[in-house]
Write a protein that holds these residues in place. Structure first.
Motif, PDB file in Angstrom:
ATOM      1  N   LEU A 392       7.210 -18.025  10.000  1.00 28.75           N
ATOM      2  CA  LEU A 392       7.789 -16.817  10.577  1.00 28.75           C
ATOM      3  C   LEU A 392       8.312 -15.888   9.487  1.00 28.75           C
ATOM      4  O   LEU A 392       8.252 -14.658   9.620  1.00 28.75           O
ATOM      5  N   ALA A 393       8.796 -16.456   8.392  1.00 35.52           N
ATOM      6  CA  ALA A 393       9.285 -15.640   7.279  1.00 35.52           C
ATOM      7  C   ALA A 393       8.150 -14.845   6.637  1.00 35.52           C
ATOM      8  O   ALA A 393       8.359 -13.723   6.159  1.00 35.52           O
ATOM      9  N   THR A 394       6.946 -15.409   6.641  1.00 32.57           N
ATOM     10  CA  THR A 394       5.802 -14.714   6.032  1.00 32.57           C
ATOM     11  C   THR A 394       5.506 -13.414   6.766  1.00 32.57           C
ATOM     12  O   THR A 394       5.080 -12.429   6.158  1.00 32.57           O
ATOM     13  N   ILE A 395       5.704 -13.406   8.080  1.00 32.08           N
ATOM     14  CA  ILE A 395       5.468 -12.190   8.862  1.00 32.08           C
ATOM     15  C   ILE A 395       6.354 -11.056   8.339  1.00 32.08           C
ATOM     16  O   ILE A 395       5.921  -9.910   8.204  1.00 32.08           O
ATOM     17  N   LYS A 396       7.613 -11.396   8.018  1.00 29.86           N
ATOM     18  CA  LYS A 396       8.534 -10.388   7.505  1.00 29.86           C
ATOM     19  C   LYS A 396       8.240 -10.056   6.041  1.00 29.86           C
ATOM     20  O   LYS A 396       8.570  -8.964   5.568  1.00 29.86           O
ATOM     21  N   ALA A 397       7.612 -10.982   5.311  1.00 30.05           N
ATOM     22  CA  ALA A 397       7.335 -10.767   3.882  1.00 30.05           C
ATOM     23  C   ALA A 397       6.170  -9.815   3.648  1.00 30.05           C
ATOM     24  O   ALA A 397       6.092  -9.167   2.604  1.00 30.05           O
ATOM     25  N   LYS A 398       5.255  -9.734   4.600  1.00 30.46           N
ATOM     26  CA  LYS A 398       4.054  -8.916   4.403  1.00 30.46           C
ATOM     27  C   LYS A 398       4.381  -7.435   4.534  1.00 30.46           C
ATOM     28  O   LYS A 398       5.235  -7.057   5.344  1.00 30.46           O
TER      29      LYS A 398
END
Length: 594
Positions: A392-398
């Motif tokens: 889920l953190a990757t979604i915000k990182a992109k």
């Protein structure tokens, strides 16, 4: 649209440059691209038409023996002559000056009389290119062992006006004896499923080489990273099309690309196949700003973004970049799980304290730097105490960033039920029907209600996930649990014999993969896509359209990877389904219990 400054003499030429050259790598690219050529940063066996090199080692000579390998002077002479001239006089492999020293060449001195190019033309007169006749092509194919159709076949039953009896279409139907290898060569989904299994095996191999054993957490706190490329297919493809870098770009099959790789001349393609029914595999953020999405049909995407440029698949490059990526992350991480060709899960619970003083952001930035330097492509990284929160953190990182997520932050996120792993269309529909549409709604619902809606196992999973709880461990060394092959494009049959023959050939493909890994199995499953009643011509050219999915399994007498035994069982299962061959739109064979 502004006319090009130069005649497009290199249209249809797809080139790759090997080693040091004069003119320089940059100058050659400029000359070729300005005049209609395409450049591939990585060598693609299925796309490159010419390799440009000044000299070759003996190993490269063997590797490139089946390619058109030309000296840089060929490009210079074509430019000066302002037309495409024969490459034969400039071939490097087999020429007398093989491996000769590189002679500096100044392209600024090119003129009507001049430079090195003029001297070379005196020694090697220009030979005009000619278009081979169909008879010549047929003779060439026969000499190379390639089957060509010289006799009239019986007509294909074409109930929905798909143009199935057109020559180009017939060559791309599942009934052709060489269909399966050609399909797999160009199928994105096949490559993705194959690569996923291959990368799992590759990670296991790398872990052994790097001496990676079972980790022991030094501080008791898990740190998981989810590393994901940004627009992977587009990013890698653009390495071969750098002039498109700042434009909206999508990767897909189109008629233009089919002409370039020899899959069929334009005049022989069905009238309705203009590439608009191709599905977009990947698009960059510039294209997404117009509303273009992955999986969208190209025709619809062009309506949203008329300037959308399309580039072909570069399967060899994708695999090469992926392997480089896994070499980097496997060397760094304590545990590595290959998720797909472009993403990985890392357990860095120990290394973060051994080498980075507990600074997760510093480690993430180091990984991003190394991957960018090696592959020229950006990755985004999500960090969390478990797999769920890292993803889920990757979604915000992109795009192209790093983000950490803990349980307290997770509680404040506005997430829909579909954002949780394990929630597909059916589960989502059931939850929404019962008034549960967000993760917060799941948290508020009693576990007993969740069990009534979606069963005990899924309910318990959702109950934990909605609270940020995920105790799944990374599977670094897990062996493949099944082998299989599915084809859902070009599947059109006129009779039962054609279906049985196709199943035999598909079983051969599955068993070839099993034999390569020395694996056998005792359970076979046949999957059939049956045209849904009332459905006609599918929206996607030669696609399966809307279908009913039917599958049946059978136990084999013994552990085997023999294609005759497996195909025989599948044919019996098929006959038991009693499906009209004309309604079959997809076939899959899977072997389990390995």
């Amino acid at each position: 649209m502004r006319a090009p400054l130069y005649r497009q003499i290199f249209t249809g030429v797809v080139f790759h440059i090997n080693g040091y050259t004069q003119p320089s790598h940059y100058e050659l690219k400029k000359l070729l691209i300005e005049r209609g050529g395409q450049f591939l940063h990585y060598l693609s066996k299925s796309q490159v038409t010419h390799i440009i090199a000044s000299n070759l080692s003996h190993s490269k000579e063997k590797e490139f023996r089946n390619y058109r390998v030309v000296r840089p002077e060929w490009v210079v002479d074509c430019v000066q002559a302002d037309r495409l001239i024969s490459w034969h006089s400039y071939r490097l492999i087999g020429s007398k000056n093989m491996g000769a020293p590189v002679v500096p060449l100044n392209i600024d001195e090119l003129g009507p009389q001049g430079g090195l190019a003029a001297n070379i033309r005196q020694e090697n007169p220009v030979i005009e290119c000619s278009v081979p006749t169909k008879q010549a092509i047929s003779r060439s194919c026969e000499q190379k062992g390639i089957r060509t159709s010289t006799h009239r076949k019986s007509a294909v039953v074409d109930r929905f006006g798909e143009g199935l009896n057109r020559e180009w279409v017939r060559r791309n139907l599942a009934t052709e004896s060489d269909f399966i290898p050609r399909y797999y060569e160009n199928s994105r989904l096949h490559h993705l499923s194959t690569w996923k299994s291959e990368m799992k095996d590759y990670v296991a191999q790398l872990r052994r080489e790097y001496g990676k054993g079972t980790r022991s957490v030094l501080c008791g706190r898990r740190v998981i990273m989810h590393v994901d490329f940004d627009c992977f297919f587009v990013a890698v493809s653009l390495l071969s099309f750098p002039h498109l870098k700042n434009m909206p770009v999508a990767v897909c099959h189109t008629q233009q690309h089919a002409q370039l790789d020899g899959r069929g001349p334009q005049e022989d393609m069905p009238e309705y196949f203009t590439g608009h029914s191709s599905q977009i595999a990947s698009c960059n953020y510039a294209a997404r700003s117009f509303g273009v999405k992955n999986g969208m049909f190209l025709g619809q995407a062009k309506q949203l973004c008329s300037a959308l440029a399309t580039v072909p698949y570069c399967f060899d490059a994708y695999k090469r970049v992926s392997k480089s990526f896994y070499e980097i992350v496997t060397r760094i991480a304590d545990e590595t799980q290959a998720v797909s060709v472009d993403e990985a899960l890392l357990d860095v619970s120990d290394v973060i304290y051994r080498q980075y003083e507990g600074n997760a952001n510093a480690l993430a930035q180091d990984i991003r730097r190394r991957v960018l330097e090696k592959t020229e492509c950006a990755v985004s990284i999500g960090i969390g105490p478990n797999i769920l929160l890292a993803r889920l953190a990757t979604i915000k990182a992109k795009p192209d960033g790093v983000c950490g997520l803990d349980a307290s932050t997770f509680y404040n996120m506005n997430l829909g039920v579909r954002d949780l792993p394990g929630v597909g269309h059916v589960v989502e529909k059931s939850l929404i029907h019962n008034g549960i549409s967000t993760v917060a709604d799941i948290r508020s619902a009693p576990i007993s209600r969740l069990k009534d809606i979606c069963g005990d196992k899924t309910a318990m999973l959702l109950f934990n996930f909605s609270r940020g709880i995920d105790d799944r461990m990374l599977a670094s060394d897990k062996l493949r649990q099944a082998f299989g092959a599915d084809i859902g494009w070009g599947v059109r049959f006129s009779n039962q014999h054609e279906v049985d023959d196709f199943i035999l050939r598909l079983a051969e493909e599955v068993c070839r993969s099993m034999a390569a890994f020395n694996r056998t199995g005792t359970l076979v499953t046949l999957k059939i896509k049956k045209r849904r009643e009332g459905q006609g011509k599918p929206e996607k050219f030669l696609g399966h359209g809307i279908c009913d999915n039917i599958s049946k399994s059978a136990s084999l007498i013994q552990m085997t990877n023999d294609h005759v035994q497996i195909s025989s069982s599948c044919i019996k299962l098929l006959h038991g389904m009693a499906i009209d061959p004309l309604d079959i739109r997809g076939v899959g064979i899977h072997v389990q219990q390995l």
